[in-house]
Design a protein around this motif. Structure first.
Motif, PDB file in Angstrom:
ATOM      1  N   LEU A 127       0.832  -1.226  -0.037  1.00  0.00           N
ATOM      2  CA  LEU A 127       0.087   0.060   0.069  1.00  0.00           C
ATOM      3  C   LEU A 127       0.862   1.300   0.380  1.00  0.00           C
ATOM      4  N   VAL A 128       1.849   1.251   0.880  1.00  0.00           N
ATOM      5  CA  VAL A 128       2.679   2.428   0.901  1.00  0.00           C
ATOM      6  C   VAL A 128       3.314   2.762  -0.284  1.00  0.00           C
ATOM      7  N   ALA A 129       3.932   1.655  -0.956  1.00  0.00           N
ATOM      8  CA  ALA A 129       4.871   1.488  -2.154  1.00  0.00           C
ATOM      9  C   ALA A 129       4.008   1.946  -3.329  1.00  0.00           C
ATOM     10  N   GLY A 130       2.828   1.665  -3.178  1.00  0.00           N
ATOM     11  CA  GLY A 130       1.993   1.630  -4.508  1.00  0.00           C
ATOM     12  C   GLY A 130       1.827   0.550  -5.369  1.00  0.00           C
ATOM     13  N   PRO A 131       1.293   0.589  -6.428  1.00  0.00           N
ATOM     14  CA  PRO A 131       0.969  -0.807  -7.090  1.00  0.00           C
ATOM     15  C   PRO A 131       2.258  -1.157  -8.204  1.00  0.00           C
ATOM     16  N   SER A 132       3.162  -0.312  -8.382  1.00  0.00           N
ATOM     17  CA  SER A 132       4.405  -0.614  -9.167  1.00  0.00           C
ATOM     18  C   SER A 132       5.391  -1.457  -8.833  1.00  0.00           C
ATOM     19  N   THR A 133       5.515  -2.828  -9.423  1.00  0.00           N
ATOM     20  CA  THR A 133       6.471  -3.709  -9.196  1.00  0.00           C
ATOM     21  C   THR A 133       7.836  -3.455  -9.069  1.00  0.00           C
ATOM     22  N   ASP A 134       8.011  -2.246  -9.985  1.00  0.00           N
ATOM     23  CA  ASP A 134       9.329  -1.661 -10.011  1.00  0.00           C
ATOM     24  C   ASP A 134       9.981  -0.745  -8.775  1.00  0.00           C
ATOM     25  N   LYS A 135       8.992  -0.172  -8.009  1.00  0.00           N
ATOM     26  CA  LYS A 135       9.131   0.144  -6.679  1.00  0.00           C
ATOM     27  C   LYS A 135       9.454  -0.764  -5.712  1.00  0.00           C
ATOM     28  N   LEU A 136       8.384  -1.839  -5.690  1.00  0.00           N
ATOM     29  CA  LEU A 136       8.489  -2.902  -4.802  1.00  0.00           C
ATOM     30  C   LEU A 136       7.957  -4.061  -5.106  1.00  0.00           C
ATOM     31  N   SER A 137       8.732  -5.136  -4.837  1.00  0.00           N
ATOM     32  CA  SER A 137       8.250  -6.644  -5.287  1.00  0.00           C
ATOM     33  C   SER A 137       8.946  -7.368  -4.253  1.00  0.00           C
ATOM     34  N   PHE A 138       7.995  -8.714  -4.310  1.00  0.00           N
ATOM     35  CA  PHE A 138       8.488  -9.706  -3.150  1.00  0.00           C
ATOM     36  C   PHE A 138       8.916 -11.094  -3.548  1.00  0.00           C
ATOM     37  N   VAL A 139      10.019 -11.545  -2.913  1.00  0.00           N
ATOM     38  CA  VAL A 139      10.799 -12.601  -3.389  1.00  0.00           C
ATOM     39  C   VAL A 139      10.870 -13.973  -2.333  1.00  0.00           C
ATOM     40  N   LEU A 140      10.399 -15.154  -2.688  1.00  0.00           N
ATOM     41  CA  LEU A 140      10.556 -15.994  -1.946  1.00  0.00           C
ATOM     42  C   LEU A 140      11.865 -16.876  -2.072  1.00  0.00           C
ATOM     43  N   LYS A 141      12.562 -16.958  -0.851  1.00  0.00           N
ATOM     44  CA  LYS A 141      13.870 -17.722  -1.190  1.00  0.00           C
ATOM     45  C   LYS A 141      14.078 -18.605   0.028  1.00  0.00           C
ATOM     46  N   GLU A 142      14.998 -19.471  -0.141  1.00  0.00           N
ATOM     47  CA  GLU A 142      15.472 -20.231   1.078  1.00  0.00           C
ATOM     48  C   GLU A 142      16.025 -19.343   1.999  1.00  0.00           C
ATOM     49  N   GLN A 143      15.997 -19.968   3.412  1.00  0.00           N
ATOM     50  CA  GLN A 143      16.728 -19.314   4.308  1.00  0.00           C
ATOM     51  C   GLN A 143      18.340 -19.243   4.157  1.00  0.00           C
ATOM     52  N   GLN A 144      18.881 -18.000   4.144  1.00  0.00           N
ATOM     53  CA  GLN A 144      20.405 -17.896   3.894  1.00  0.00           C
ATOM     54  C   GLN A 144      21.357 -18.200   5.253  1.00  0.00           C
ATOM     55  N   THR A 145      21.429 -19.547   5.309  1.00  0.00           N
ATOM     56  CA  THR A 145      22.393 -19.699   6.512  1.00  0.00           C
ATOM     57  C   THR A 145      23.913 -20.249   6.318  1.00  0.00           C
ATOM     58  N   GLY A 146      24.274 -19.903   5.094  1.00  0.00           N
ATOM     59  CA  GLY A 146      25.599 -20.329   4.807  1.00  0.00           C
ATOM     60  C   GLY A 146      25.890 -21.654   4.495  1.00  0.00           C
ATOM     61  N   GLU A 147      25.393 -22.602   5.285  1.00  0.00           N
ATOM     62  CA  GLU A 147      25.691 -23.917   4.981  1.00  0.00           C
ATOM     63  C   GLU A 147      24.132 -24.628   4.892  1.00  0.00           C
ATOM     64  N   VAL A 148      23.825 -25.802   4.283  1.00  0.00           N
ATOM     65  CA  VAL A 148      22.694 -26.406   4.260  1.00  0.00           C
ATOM     66  C   VAL A 148      22.560 -27.217   5.635  1.00  0.00           C
ATOM     67  N   MET A 149      21.275 -27.152   6.255  1.00  0.00           N
ATOM     68  CA  MET A 149      21.086 -27.505   7.480  1.00  0.00           C
ATOM     69  C   MET A 149      20.526 -28.964   7.064  1.00  0.00           C
ATOM     70  N   TRP A 150      21.282 -30.134   6.944  1.00  0.00           N
ATOM     71  CA  TRP A 150      20.676 -31.365   6.462  1.00  0.00           C
ATOM     72  C   TRP A 150      20.028 -31.934   7.778  1.00  0.00           C
ATOM     73  N   ASP A 151      20.359 -31.739   8.918  1.00  0.00           N
ATOM     74  CA  ASP A 151      19.206 -32.307   9.957  1.00  0.00           C
ATOM     75  C   ASP A 151      17.621 -31.823   9.972  1.00  0.00           C
ATOM     76  N   ALA A 152      17.647 -30.691   9.319  1.00  0.00           N
ATOM     77  CA  ALA A 152      16.269 -30.183   9.050  1.00  0.00           C
ATOM     78  C   ALA A 152      15.476 -30.853   7.961  1.00  0.00           C
ATOM     79  N   PHE A 153      16.312 -31.835   7.245  1.00  0.00           N
ATOM     80  CA  PHE A 153      15.461 -32.641   6.066  1.00  0.00           C
ATOM     81  C   PHE A 153      15.034 -34.015   6.607  1.00  0.00           C
ATOM     82  N   SER A 154      14.065 -34.564   6.139  1.00  0.00           N
ATOM     83  CA  SER A 154      13.742 -36.001   6.810  1.00  0.00           C
ATOM     84  C   SER A 154      14.334 -36.910   5.630  1.00  0.00           C
TER      85      SER A 154
END
Length: 250
Positions: free
Chosen positions: A179-206
């Motif tokens: 709402l604050v940024a307005g409708p333009s995705t050039d001004k603001l957009s959202f991106v889903l990424k993995e957590q950036q932990t530096g190393e893969v946390m293999w214990d978190a996987f089944s």
């Protein structure tokens, strides 16, 4: 294995304080701009601004937003002060996700997929919905079995001809930022990424997830071996043909 099927549209509900909200998912592609990461911490600023906006100020911003919008993704202000609207979330995952699926005879299983880079999901949410709820809604929509803690939501914005990305806190409200940024995705957009932990946390996987990763790696290795073998055979054929043309014994 890559997930090449088209993501379908649909609804999933999310209850918050006895209110029902709906999430709609659509997909498309857009060109990724070059980005410059930053460590800006503006959660407190966002919370302070949001709590100090009056109902009248919100109404004015909603009207300004809708007037500037060039599509049908408008915002709606309710009498209780809450407002609803749409945000677009780009999926930028580097590792495969585990998806729940129903097999033959109703037997449920899991399969690992690579989501297409750059796919966009349009979510219809409320101003009360947090980053954590948006992430959970995305995972629920595509029946992702992975732990939501493995993912994080970033905002991408422009400032002084530079493009920045900033990790959002789980308690921030994406629709307010929109709402604050307005409708333009050039001004603001959202991106889903993995957590950036530096190393893969293999214990978190089944164990099934780890087996799926191994199968994916085995397939990628076999594909790479086939590519190298084809290149070698092609080069050998051309070399033998050149030697025969020159009258030299192979």
């Amino acid at each position: 294995m890559s997930w090449t099927s088209t993501m379908s549209s649909g609804y999933s509900s999310l209850e918050d304080d006895s209110e029902e909200y709906f999430f709609t998912a659509r997909t498309s592609l857009f060109k990724k701009p070059s980005v410059k990461p930053t460590n800006l911490k503006d959660v407190d600023k966002e919370r302070e601004l949001r709590t100090h906006l009056t109902h009248e100020e919100i109404r004015q911003k909603v009207e300004q937003y809708n007037a500037a919008s060039r599509d049908h993704f408008k915002m709606t202000l309710n009498s209780n002060g809450l407002y609803t609207g749409f945000i677009k979330v780009q999926v930028d995952l580097r590792r495969p996700i585990t998806v729940k699926e129903d097999g033959a005879c109703g037997v449920k299983g899991q399969e690992a997929f690579y989501l297409p880079h750059g796919s966009i999901n349009t979510l219809h949410i409320s101003s009360n919905n947090t980053v954590r709820q948006v992430i959970q809604a995305l995972l629920n929509k595509f029946t992702v079995a992975d732990n939501p803690a493995k993912f994080t939501l970033f905002k991408r914005f422009s400032r002084e001809d530079q493009v920045y990305t900033c990790k959002l806190s789980e308690v921030e409200h994406p629709l307010f930022l929109r709402l604050v940024a307005g409708p333009s995705t050039d001004k603001l957009s959202f991106v889903l990424k993995e957590q950036q932990t530096g190393e893969v946390m293999w214990d978190a996987f089944s164990i099934p997830e780890l087996h799926n990763f191994l199968r994916i790696l085995d397939k990628e290795e076999q594909d790479q071996v086939c590519v190298i073998t084809r290149h070698y055979n092609s080069y050998r054929e051309k070399l033998e043909e050149a030697m025969r043309a020159a009258g030299s014994p192979c």
